[in-house]
Motif scaffolding. Structure first.
Motif, PDB file in Angstrom:
ATOM      1  N   LEU A  60       3.546   5.954  -5.581  1.00 52.26           N
ATOM      2  CA  LEU A  60       3.357   6.155  -7.016  1.00 52.26           C
ATOM      3  C   LEU A  60       2.266   7.183  -7.293  1.00 52.26           C
ATOM      4  O   LEU A  60       2.411   8.049  -8.176  1.00 52.26           O
ATOM      5  CB  LEU A  60       2.995   4.830  -7.687  1.00 52.26           C
ATOM      6  CG  LEU A  60       4.120   3.817  -7.933  1.00 52.26           C
ATOM      7  CD1 LEU A  60       3.559   2.593  -8.650  1.00 52.26           C
ATOM      8  CD2 LEU A  60       5.244   4.436  -8.751  1.00 52.26           C
ATOM      9  N   LEU A  61       1.162   7.080  -6.549  1.00 55.18           N
ATOM     10  CA  LEU A  61       0.070   8.033  -6.738  1.00 55.18           C
ATOM     11  C   LEU A  61       0.528   9.450  -6.409  1.00 55.18           C
ATOM     12  O   LEU A  61       0.224  10.409  -7.141  1.00 55.18           O
ATOM     13  CB  LEU A  61      -1.120   7.633  -5.866  1.00 55.18           C
ATOM     14  CG  LEU A  61      -2.327   8.577  -5.900  1.00 55.18           C
ATOM     15  CD1 LEU A  61      -2.909   8.649  -7.316  1.00 55.18           C
ATOM     16  CD2 LEU A  61      -3.392   8.110  -4.902  1.00 55.18           C
ATOM     17  N   PHE A  62       1.270   9.593  -5.312  1.00 56.60           N
ATOM     18  CA  PHE A  62       1.773  10.907  -4.918  1.00 56.60           C
ATOM     19  C   PHE A  62       2.732  11.455  -5.980  1.00 56.60           C
ATOM     20  O   PHE A  62       2.699  12.651  -6.316  1.00 56.60           O
ATOM     21  CB  PHE A  62       2.480  10.807  -3.573  1.00 56.60           C
ATOM     22  CG  PHE A  62       3.010  12.110  -3.056  1.00 56.60           C
ATOM     23  CD1 PHE A  62       2.150  13.093  -2.590  1.00 56.60           C
ATOM     24  CD2 PHE A  62       4.372  12.368  -3.057  1.00 56.60           C
ATOM     25  CE1 PHE A  62       2.642  14.299  -2.120  1.00 56.60           C
ATOM     26  CE2 PHE A  62       4.875  13.568  -2.587  1.00 56.60           C
ATOM     27  CZ  PHE A  62       4.006  14.541  -2.116  1.00 56.60           C
ATOM     28  N   ALA A 105      17.921  12.979  -6.307  1.00 58.85           N
ATOM     29  CA  ALA A 105      18.050  12.059  -5.169  1.00 58.85           C
ATOM     30  C   ALA A 105      16.804  11.191  -5.129  1.00 58.85           C
ATOM     31  O   ALA A 105      15.764  11.528  -5.725  1.00 58.85           O
ATOM     32  CB  ALA A 105      18.219  12.819  -3.854  1.00 58.85           C
ATOM     33  N   ILE A 106      16.886  10.058  -4.447  1.00 62.62           N
ATOM     34  CA  ILE A 106      15.717   9.187  -4.326  1.00 62.62           C
ATOM     35  C   ILE A 106      14.627   9.940  -3.571  1.00 62.62           C
ATOM     36  O   ILE A 106      14.835  10.379  -2.437  1.00 62.62           O
ATOM     37  CB  ILE A 106      16.073   7.886  -3.580  1.00 62.62           C
ATOM     38  CG1 ILE A 106      17.154   7.109  -4.343  1.00 62.62           C
ATOM     39  CG2 ILE A 106      14.832   7.012  -3.404  1.00 62.62           C
ATOM     40  CD1 ILE A 106      17.608   5.844  -3.635  1.00 62.62           C
ATOM     41  N   PRO A 107      13.461  10.131  -4.160  1.00 57.85           N
ATOM     42  CA  PRO A 107      12.399  10.877  -3.482  1.00 57.85           C
ATOM     43  C   PRO A 107      11.827  10.115  -2.288  1.00 57.85           C
ATOM     44  O   PRO A 107      11.897   8.878  -2.211  1.00 57.85           O
ATOM     45  CB  PRO A 107      11.348  11.069  -4.577  1.00 57.85           C
ATOM     46  CG  PRO A 107      12.040  10.761  -5.863  1.00 57.85           C
ATOM     47  CD  PRO A 107      13.093   9.760  -5.527  1.00 57.85           C
ATOM     48  N   PHE A 108      11.226  10.857  -1.396  1.00 56.11           N
ATOM     49  CA  PHE A 108      10.600  10.250  -0.222  1.00 56.11           C
ATOM     50  C   PHE A 108       9.490   9.284  -0.621  1.00 56.11           C
ATOM     51  O   PHE A 108       9.313   8.240  -0.011  1.00 56.11           O
ATOM     52  CB  PHE A 108      10.038  11.354   0.686  1.00 56.11           C
ATOM     53  CG  PHE A 108       9.127  10.842   1.760  1.00 56.11           C
ATOM     54  CD1 PHE A 108       9.627  10.202   2.879  1.00 56.11           C
ATOM     55  CD2 PHE A 108       7.743  10.976   1.636  1.00 56.11           C
ATOM     56  CE1 PHE A 108       8.776   9.711   3.856  1.00 56.11           C
ATOM     57  CE2 PHE A 108       6.893  10.493   2.615  1.00 56.11           C
ATOM     58  CZ  PHE A 108       7.418   9.861   3.725  1.00 56.11           C
ATOM     59  N   ALA A 109       8.721   9.634  -1.664  1.00 54.41           N
ATOM     60  CA  ALA A 109       7.606   8.780  -2.079  1.00 54.41           C
ATOM     61  C   ALA A 109       8.084   7.405  -2.492  1.00 54.41           C
ATOM     62  O   ALA A 109       7.411   6.395  -2.260  1.00 54.41           O
ATOM     63  CB  ALA A 109       6.834   9.448  -3.218  1.00 54.41           C
ATOM     64  N   THR A 115       0.828  -1.204   0.000  1.00 57.63           N
ATOM     65  CA  THR A 115       0.000   0.000   0.000  1.00 57.63           C
ATOM     66  C   THR A 115       0.863   1.256   0.000  1.00 57.63           C
ATOM     67  O   THR A 115       0.553   2.246  -0.690  1.00 57.63           O
ATOM     68  CB  THR A 115      -0.925  -0.007   1.230  1.00 57.63           C
ATOM     69  OG1 THR A 115      -1.745  -1.184   1.204  1.00 57.63           O
ATOM     70  CG2 THR A 115      -1.809   1.224   1.257  1.00 57.63           C
ATOM     71  N   ALA A 116       1.951   1.217   0.785  1.00 61.04           N
ATOM     72  CA  ALA A 116       2.846   2.368   0.822  1.00 61.04           C
ATOM     73  C   ALA A 116       3.490   2.622  -0.542  1.00 61.04           C
ATOM     74  O   ALA A 116       3.642   3.772  -0.969  1.00 61.04           O
ATOM     75  CB  ALA A 116       3.919   2.159   1.883  1.00 61.04           C
TER      76      ALA A 116
END
Length: 419
Positions: free
Chosen positions: A27-29, A100-104, A21-22
């Protein structure tokens, strides 16, 4: 062992389900950041060129497949699951055109870190955190070595959230470990208390009856030839005391067998078919049995009799029983007085006292030791412990002018349920 939410309707969701789910939420964000939402003049983040092509979409699909695979493995193979999720985070970040690797893209990794920290041993959990933080550092290092720009601030924020998720998981595991240790200690104390309670009941009941049997047997042996009628009466008293003792032992053993077979919460005196535990109401019977053994017991009741909570009633009776047994076996007295004082509405007080050895009767050599509680005797120690468990007051010592006195004050709990 797994880390699951405490809200009842969410407990059905597995840790892998929360991880998946996370990832999908991330991906949606990510998509919402790259489109113009109502009320905005333009999107927050301009979409990169690659994400709009077939190869960008292919990488996102591949990253999603890896993330879902890692979610499935999380509870069975957490280390492998974390590696799948980290690779998915890198592949999913590549077509976004970010520094950088995003938080999402690291949100699913954070959920996995929490789960591993909450359910796995400390060493394994520590390796998982180092791996997650190390990937962030390696990602930045590769971009620097390639001559590309790096988002140091964003990378630090991602690393910080990963560390916080890991710490929350460790805190959850420590709380669970402490709760389990507390439950184990409580269970061990309950077992110990039950063993002590049974030991006290066995001592108070059996020692009294066996003492009377021994005295009656001795008296019967001495008068067997000269006074056969008295010898016969002594044998009758021995039979009666033996039967009562055997019934008490059967009651205790029956209660133990009932509890072992799964009768949770059943008290020994409440097991099916078992008689009620003795109390102050049977003091007259105790006096009759003791009188047959050669010790006259005068029972005095002060104040209006009233029903007492069962544990208070039983403990008061046991104190009187053990004290009378001590007088019978150790004092050399031919009489003693039992006083039950119920004038105080907040407590019941029982007192047993004798005036010392009767003329022509010698005290036993172990009198002082038995009365002081030293040596191998457990009488006074058991009474003191029994009264102490009920937050009462216990005193025992010589009387002025000779003899001995035992006094126990047992407070009545507020709102106690009486029998």
């Amino acid at each position: 062992m797994s880390a699951t939410p405490s809200v009842p309707f969410l407990r059905r969701v597995t840790p892998g389900g929360w991880t998946a789910t996370a990832w999908l939420a991330g991906l949606l964000f990510t998509a919402l950041l790259r489109i113009r939402l109502p009320g905005q003049e333009e999107a927050d983040v301009l979409p990169g060129i690659v994400i709009l092509r077939w190869d960008g979409l292919t990488m996102l699909l591949l990253a999603t497949a890896l993330a879902l695979r890692g979610s499935v493995l999380l509870t069975r193979r957490p280390a492998a699951a974390l590696r799948y999720l980290l690779v998915a985070a890198v592949i999913g970040s590549t077509p976004l055109g970010v520094t950088a690797i995003p938080f999402a893209q690291y949100l699913a990794v954070d959920v996995a870190l929490y789960t591993i920290a909450a359910s796995r041993p400390p060493r394994e959990a520590g390796r998982a955190l180092l791996l997650a933080l190390g990937l962030v550092v390696v990602y930045l290092a590769v971009r620097l070595l390639s001559g590309w720009s790096v988002g140091t601030t964003g990378a630090l924020a991602v690393a910080l959230t990963a560390a916080v998720a890991w710490l929350l998981g460790r805190s959850e595991q420590q709380s669970r470990t402490y709760a389990e240790r507390t439950r184990a200690q409580t269970a061990a104390r309950a077992v110990t208390n039950e063993r002590l309670r049974i030991a006290r009941e066995m001592h108070d009941s059996v020692a009294h009856s066996i003492g009377i049997v021994a005295l009656q047997a001795g008296a019967a042996r001495r008068v067997m030839e000269t006074q056969p009628e008295q010898a016969r009466q002594a044998l009758v008293e021995i039979e009666t005391a033996s039967r009562e003792t055997l019934a008490g032992l059967r009651r205790m053993l029956g209660a133990l067998r009932t509890e072992e077979s799964g009768a949770a919460g059943a008290r020994p005196d409440e097991a099916a078919g078992l008689p009620e535990m003795p109390g102050l109401a049977v003091l007259d019977r105790l006096a009759e049995v003791t009188a047959a053994a050669g010790l006259r017991v005068a029972v005095h009741r002060v104040g209006a009799p009233r029903a007492l909570p069962q544990e208070i009633d039983l403990s008061a009776f046991r104190v009187v029983q053990e004290s009378v047994t001590n007088v019978l076996r150790h004092s050399g007295a031919d009489s003693c007085t039992v006083t039950v004082d119920q004038r105080d509405p907040e407590a019941v007080v029982v007192t047993v006292e004798d005036r010392g050895p009767a003329p022509g009767r010698d005290r036993e050599q172990n009198h002082d030791r038995a009365r002081s509680g030293d040596g191998s005797g457990y009488g006074l120690a058991g009474m003191r412990e029994r009264v102490g468990l009920l937050h009462g007051e216990f005193t025992a010592g010589p009387r002025p002018g000779g003899g001995y006195r035992v006094t126990a004050r047992l407070p009545l709990p507020a709102g106690a349920t009486v029998r």
